[in-house]
Enzyme design. Structure first.
Site, PDB file in Angstrom:
ATOM      1  N   LYS A   1     -42.932  28.894 -78.849  1.00 25.84           N
ATOM      2  CA  LYS A   1     -42.945  28.057 -77.642  1.00 25.84           C
ATOM      3  C   LYS A   1     -44.377  27.850 -77.133  1.00 25.84           C
ATOM      4  CE  LYS A   1     -40.273  31.067 -75.494  1.00 25.84           C
ATOM      5  NZ  LYS A   1     -40.034  32.069 -76.554  1.00 25.84           N
TER       6      LYS A   1
ATOM      7  N   ARG B   1     -34.120  31.066 -68.609  1.00 25.98           N
ATOM      8  CA  ARG B   1     -33.854  32.070 -69.636  1.00 25.98           C
ATOM      9  C   ARG B   1     -32.492  32.710 -69.445  1.00 25.98           C
ATOM     10  NH1 ARG B   1     -39.206  33.724 -71.105  1.00 25.98           N
ATOM     11  NH2 ARG B   1     -39.198  35.299 -72.717  1.00 25.98           N
TER      12      ARG B   1
ATOM     13  N   ARG C   1     -48.795  39.317 -83.723  1.00 23.78           N
ATOM     14  CA  ARG C   1     -49.483  38.449 -82.758  1.00 23.78           C
ATOM     15  C   ARG C   1     -50.603  39.214 -82.044  1.00 23.78           C
ATOM     16  NH1 ARG C   1     -46.150  35.436 -78.226  1.00 23.78           N
ATOM     17  NH2 ARG C   1     -45.331  37.533 -77.974  1.00 23.78           N
TER      18      ARG C   1
ATOM     19  N   ARG D   1     -50.390  42.365 -77.116  1.00 26.22           N
ATOM     20  CA  ARG D   1     -49.677  42.429 -75.836  1.00 26.22           C
ATOM     21  C   ARG D   1     -48.858  43.712 -75.769  1.00 26.22           C
ATOM     22  NH1 ARG D   1     -46.692  36.628 -74.925  1.00 26.22           N
ATOM     23  NH2 ARG D   1     -44.930  37.993 -74.484  1.00 26.22           N
TER      24      ARG D   1
ATOM     25  N   ARG E   1     -36.463  43.087 -76.128  1.00 28.81           N
ATOM     26  CA  ARG E   1     -36.656  41.660 -75.820  1.00 28.81           C
ATOM     27  C   ARG E   1     -35.680  40.792 -76.624  1.00 28.81           C
ATOM     28  NH1 ARG E   1     -42.633  40.650 -77.179  1.00 28.81           N
ATOM     29  NH2 ARG E   1     -42.241  38.526 -76.457  1.00 28.81           N
TER      30      ARG E   1
HETATM   31  P1  AP5 Z   1     -45.863  32.117 -79.817  1.00 30.70           P
HETATM   32  O1  AP5 Z   1     -46.136  30.657 -79.801  1.00 30.70           O
HETATM   33  O2  AP5 Z   1     -46.753  33.006 -79.018  1.00 30.70           O
HETATM   34  O3  AP5 Z   1     -44.311  32.375 -79.488  1.00 30.70           O
HETATM   35  P2  AP5 Z   1     -43.521  32.297 -78.120  1.00 30.70           P
HETATM   36  O4  AP5 Z   1     -42.201  31.669 -78.408  1.00 30.70           O
HETATM   37  O5  AP5 Z   1     -44.352  31.657 -77.063  1.00 30.70           O
HETATM   38  O6  AP5 Z   1     -43.317  33.853 -77.896  1.00 30.70           O
HETATM   39  P3  AP5 Z   1     -43.419  34.776 -76.615  1.00 30.70           P
HETATM   40  O7  AP5 Z   1     -43.306  36.180 -77.124  1.00 30.70           O
HETATM   41  O8  AP5 Z   1     -44.614  34.453 -75.782  1.00 30.70           O
HETATM   42  O9  AP5 Z   1     -42.143  34.414 -75.889  1.00 30.70           O
HETATM   43  P4  AP5 Z   1     -41.410  35.275 -74.915  1.00 30.70           P
HETATM   44  O10 AP5 Z   1     -40.404  34.281 -74.491  1.00 30.70           O
HETATM   45  O11 AP5 Z   1     -40.876  36.564 -75.338  1.00 30.70           O
HETATM   46  O12 AP5 Z   1     -42.560  35.728 -73.914  1.00 30.70           O
HETATM   47  P5  AP5 Z   1     -42.969  35.202 -72.485  1.00 30.70           P
HETATM   48  O13 AP5 Z   1     -44.421  35.318 -72.406  1.00 30.70           O
HETATM   49  O14 AP5 Z   1     -42.308  33.922 -72.140  1.00 30.70           O
HETATM   50  O15 AP5 Z   1     -45.870  32.595 -81.342  1.00 30.70           O
HETATM   51  C1  AP5 Z   1     -45.665  33.943 -81.707  1.00 30.70           C
HETATM   52  C2  AP5 Z   1     -46.548  34.288 -82.929  1.00 30.70           C
HETATM   53  O16 AP5 Z   1     -46.104  33.519 -84.038  1.00 30.70           O
HETATM   54  C3  AP5 Z   1     -48.041  33.945 -82.735  1.00 30.70           C
HETATM   55  O17 AP5 Z   1     -48.809  34.934 -83.361  1.00 30.70           O
HETATM   56  C4  AP5 Z   1     -48.204  32.584 -83.440  1.00 30.70           C
HETATM   57  O18 AP5 Z   1     -49.516  32.415 -83.950  1.00 30.70           O
HETATM   58  C5  AP5 Z   1     -47.161  32.679 -84.541  1.00 30.70           C
HETATM   59  N1  AP5 Z   1     -46.549  31.377 -84.847  1.00 30.70           N
HETATM   60  C6  AP5 Z   1     -46.121  30.436 -83.954  1.00 30.70           C
HETATM   61  N2  AP5 Z   1     -45.605  29.373 -84.600  1.00 30.70           N
HETATM   62  C7  AP5 Z   1     -45.698  29.656 -85.928  1.00 30.70           C
HETATM   63  C8  AP5 Z   1     -45.315  28.954 -87.127  1.00 30.70           C
HETATM   64  N3  AP5 Z   1     -44.746  27.741 -87.084  1.00 30.70           N
HETATM   65  N4  AP5 Z   1     -45.548  29.550 -88.311  1.00 30.70           N
HETATM   66  C9  AP5 Z   1     -46.134  30.794 -88.379  1.00 30.70           C
HETATM   67  N5  AP5 Z   1     -46.525  31.507 -87.305  1.00 30.70           N
HETATM   68  C10 AP5 Z   1     -46.300  30.940 -86.083  1.00 30.70           C
HETATM   69  O19 AP5 Z   1     -42.272  36.317 -71.552  1.00 30.70           O
HETATM   70  C11 AP5 Z   1     -42.723  37.656 -71.534  1.00 30.70           C
HETATM   71  C12 AP5 Z   1     -41.861  38.467 -70.568  1.00 30.70           C
HETATM   72  O20 AP5 Z   1     -41.968  37.907 -69.237  1.00 30.70           O
HETATM   73  C13 AP5 Z   1     -40.354  38.502 -70.836  1.00 30.70           C
HETATM   74  O21 AP5 Z   1     -40.012  39.492 -71.783  1.00 30.70           O
HETATM   75  C14 AP5 Z   1     -39.805  38.798 -69.442  1.00 30.70           C
HETATM   76  O22 AP5 Z   1     -39.957  40.162 -69.108  1.00 30.70           O
HETATM   77  C15 AP5 Z   1     -40.726  38.001 -68.534  1.00 30.70           C
HETATM   78  N6  AP5 Z   1     -40.222  36.636 -68.295  1.00 30.70           N
HETATM   79  C16 AP5 Z   1     -40.841  35.474 -68.638  1.00 30.70           C
HETATM   80  N7  AP5 Z   1     -40.095  34.426 -68.277  1.00 30.70           N
HETATM   81  C17 AP5 Z   1     -38.973  34.928 -67.703  1.00 30.70           C
HETATM   82  C18 AP5 Z   1     -37.799  34.332 -67.154  1.00 30.70           C
HETATM   83  N8  AP5 Z   1     -37.637  33.002 -67.133  1.00 30.70           N
HETATM   84  N9  AP5 Z   1     -36.846  35.157 -66.672  1.00 30.70           N
HETATM   85  C19 AP5 Z   1     -36.990  36.483 -66.680  1.00 30.70           C
HETATM   86  N10 AP5 Z   1     -38.063  37.121 -67.185  1.00 30.70           N
HETATM   87  C20 AP5 Z   1     -39.053  36.343 -67.701  1.00 30.70           C
END
Ligand code: AP5
Length: 211
Positions: free
Chosen positions: A13, A86, A125, A158, A169
């Site tokens: 994402k 989410r 990552r 992270r 997660r």
């Molecule tokens: P990346 O693009 O970073 O993936 P992502 O989907 O953004 O993953 P996140 O881990 O950031 O998502 P998340 O939803 O768990 O975390 P968030 O920060 O929102 O890619 C991942 C890796 O893969 C990278 O190394 C990249 O280079 C690689 N990659 C990407 N695309 C690729 C491809 N096509 N091919 C190969 N490699 C690739 O949330 C963190 C925490 O915040 C949650 O756990 C929760 O505690 C809290 N939180 C956030 N939002 C909410 C909400 N709405 N409600 C409740 N709690 C929340």
């Protein structure tokens, strides 16, 4: 067009949002990034969120919804919601907010990636402590180990990308976020994109959908 980009942790994402910002002049609203900024700034919101994030649990809906409402109220246009909603409760609250603010969502794009690939993406990552740039030790390494190519900042893992937290997660995703697929199918907004391909190929499909 305003978009929702959703999928499991590690689905890509953030990576796709970064491309949409650069190439389509869109604005990213990432709840994860907003929480990380609040933690860095040592705010009360950050303290509340950190306790949940470090354990891999979702931050309570009331906290997240209030935070998103504040951002939308600033009049942001052409936005990508990354990581929000989410839960079904968040999706319902979002509908209410959008109605109130006379805004609409064009598509809810679901990035589909198999579980075993997600594990590898998350454990590998690395992120820049300073500018937030995202890397991967195999598929997108920094030129100089531990140093950000963009800003020269320190590149780290992270806290919630440690193997013991990733399991929680992914479970939270299955239980609370996966039901959003049906929610947006019923709303006629759902589109699935195969996220298990080269980043550029994933982007090209998203671009076609929004054009
Ligand atoms: P990346 O693009 O970073 O993936 P992502 O989907 O953004 O993953 P996140 O881990 O950031 O998502 P998340 O939803 O768990 O975390 P968030 O920060 O929102 O890619 C991942 C890796 O893969 C990278 O190394 C990249 O280079 C690689 N990659 C990407 N695309 C690729 C491809 N096509 N091919 C190969 N490699 C690739 O949330 C963190 C925490 O915040 C949650 O756990 C929760 O505690 C809290 N939180 C956030 N939002 C909410 C909400 N709405 N409600 C409740 N709690 C929340």
């Amino acid at each position: 067009m305003n978009l929702i980009l959703f999928g499991a942790p590690g689905a890509g994402k953030g990576t796709q949002s970064e491309l949409l910002i650069k190439r389509k002049d869109m604005t990213q609203i990432s709840t994860g990034d907003l929480f990380r900024a609040a933690i860095k700034g040592k705010t009360e919101l950050g303290q509340q969120a950190q306790a949940f994030m470090d354990k891999g649990q979702l931050v309570p809906d009331s906290i997240v919804i209030g935070m998103v409402e504040e951002v939308l109220a600033k009049g942001v246009k052409n936005f990508i919601l990354d990581g929000f909603p989410r839960t079904v409760a968040q999706a319902q609250a979002l509908d209410e907010l959008l109605n109130k603010m006379h805004l609409t969502i064009g598509k809810a794009i679901f990035l589909e990636v198999p579980m075993e690939i997600l594990m590898d993406r998350l454990t590998g990552r690395r992120v820049c402590k300073n500018c937030g740039a995202v890397y991967h030790i195999v598929s997108k390494p920094t030129t100089k180990e531990g140093v950000c190519d963009n800003c020269g900042g320190e590149v780290i893992q992270r806290n919630d990308d440690k193997a013991e937290v990733i399991g929680t997660r992914l479970k939270a995703y299955e239980e609370f976020t996966s039901p959003l697929k049906d929610f947006y199918k019923k709303a006629g907004k759902f589109t699935a994109v195969d996220g298990n391909r080269e980043t550029e190929n994933v982007y090209n499909e998203i671009e076609k959908i929004i054009s």
